[in-house]
Design a protein around this motif. Structure first.
Motif, PDB file in Angstrom:
ATOM      1  N   SER A  74      15.569  -2.174   4.219  1.00  0.00           N
ATOM      2  CA  SER A  74      16.254  -3.183   5.020  1.00  0.00           C
ATOM      3  C   SER A  74      17.614  -3.508   4.396  1.00  0.00           C
ATOM      4  CB  SER A  74      15.407  -4.435   5.123  1.00  0.00           C
ATOM      5  OG  SER A  74      15.294  -5.021   3.843  1.00  0.00           O
ATOM      6  N   GLU A  75      18.522  -3.997   5.223  1.00  0.00           N
ATOM      7  CA  GLU A  75      19.876  -4.331   4.768  1.00  0.00           C
ATOM      8  C   GLU A  75      19.858  -5.297   3.584  1.00  0.00           C
ATOM      9  OE1 GLU A  75      22.905  -3.316   5.319  1.00  0.00           O
ATOM     10  OE2 GLU A  75      22.092  -1.766   6.639  1.00  0.00           O
ATOM     11  N   GLU A  76      19.027  -6.353   3.674  1.00  0.00           N
ATOM     12  CA  GLU A  76      19.050  -7.392   2.644  1.00  0.00           C
ATOM     13  C   GLU A  76      18.385  -6.975   1.344  1.00  0.00           C
ATOM     14  OE1 GLU A  76      15.658  -8.603   5.476  1.00  0.00           O
ATOM     15  OE2 GLU A  76      17.621  -7.638   5.557  1.00  0.00           O
ATOM     16  N   SER A  77      17.617  -5.883   1.350  1.00  0.00           N
ATOM     17  CA  SER A  77      16.930  -5.471   0.129  1.00  0.00           C
ATOM     18  C   SER A  77      17.904  -4.951  -0.926  1.00  0.00           C
ATOM     19  CB  SER A  77      15.908  -4.382   0.440  1.00  0.00           C
ATOM     20  OG  SER A  77      16.560  -3.176   0.757  1.00  0.00           O
ATOM     21  N   GLY A  78      19.053  -4.455  -0.481  1.00  0.00           N
ATOM     22  CA  GLY A  78      20.035  -3.928  -1.418  1.00  0.00           C
ATOM     23  C   GLY A  78      19.593  -2.629  -2.070  1.00  0.00           C
ATOM     24  N   ILE A  79      18.581  -1.982  -1.496  1.00  0.00           N
ATOM     25  CA  ILE A  79      18.077  -0.742  -2.069  1.00  0.00           C
ATOM     26  C   ILE A  79      18.518   0.440  -1.218  1.00  0.00           C
ATOM     27  CG2 ILE A  79      16.005   0.588  -2.650  1.00  0.00           C
ATOM     28  CD1 ILE A  79      14.748  -2.399  -2.899  1.00  0.00           C
TER      29      ILE A  79
END
Ligand SMILES: [Zn+2]
Ligand SMILES: [Zn+2]
Length: 133
Positions: A74-79
């Motif tokens: 996901s975008e917010e995971s930063g992975i």
């Protein structure tokens, strides 16, 4: 028909296409893929290593799925994974947007030997206007 040894279980099988994995291992891998996908959806803050440990799939396999654009965090995971060209972090695929653009630019330049698509469109549009009159 070609007979190959399965990369996973070392059994002989009739090879058709794609990675050298027998049908039963391919099914198992597909099940794993669904498991990993599900896991990532529920554990959005886990990194690739954590996901690999939790699902018992190798980190390399997970990266491969990301490269194939079958999997993405996901975008917010930063992975994410590294762009193959500049090393910038990307969410899926092989190249970041700017490297993709650069690559497209190169292809465009190669085409310019004759005539660029844009120029051709302009010329055609001009001709259409001419016919309209
Ligand atoms: Zn197998
Ligand atoms: Zn890049």
């Amino acid at each position: 028909m070609e007979v190959r040894t399965c990369k996973e279980c070392k059994k002989m099988f009739n090879y058709l296409a794609g990675p050298p994995i027998c049908p039963s291992c391919k099914d198992k891998l597909e099940e794993k893929f669904q498991e990993v996908k599900e896991y990532i959806r529920e554990n959005t803050h886990d990194g690739i290593t954590e996901v690999a440990q939790a699902t018992h799939v190798s980190a390399n396999q997970i990266r491969r799925w990301i490269r194939e654009e079958r999997l993405s965090f996901s975008e917010e995971s930063g992975i994410g994974i590294d762009c193959e060209s500049c090393g910038k972090m990307i969410k899926s695929g092989r190249l970041c947007q700017s490297c993709k653009d650069k690559l497209l630019g190169t292809v465009d330049n190669m085409l310019k030997g004759s005539e660029s698509i844009v120029e051709k469109k302009h010329r055609e549009a001009a001709r259409m206007r001419f016919i309209d009159k």
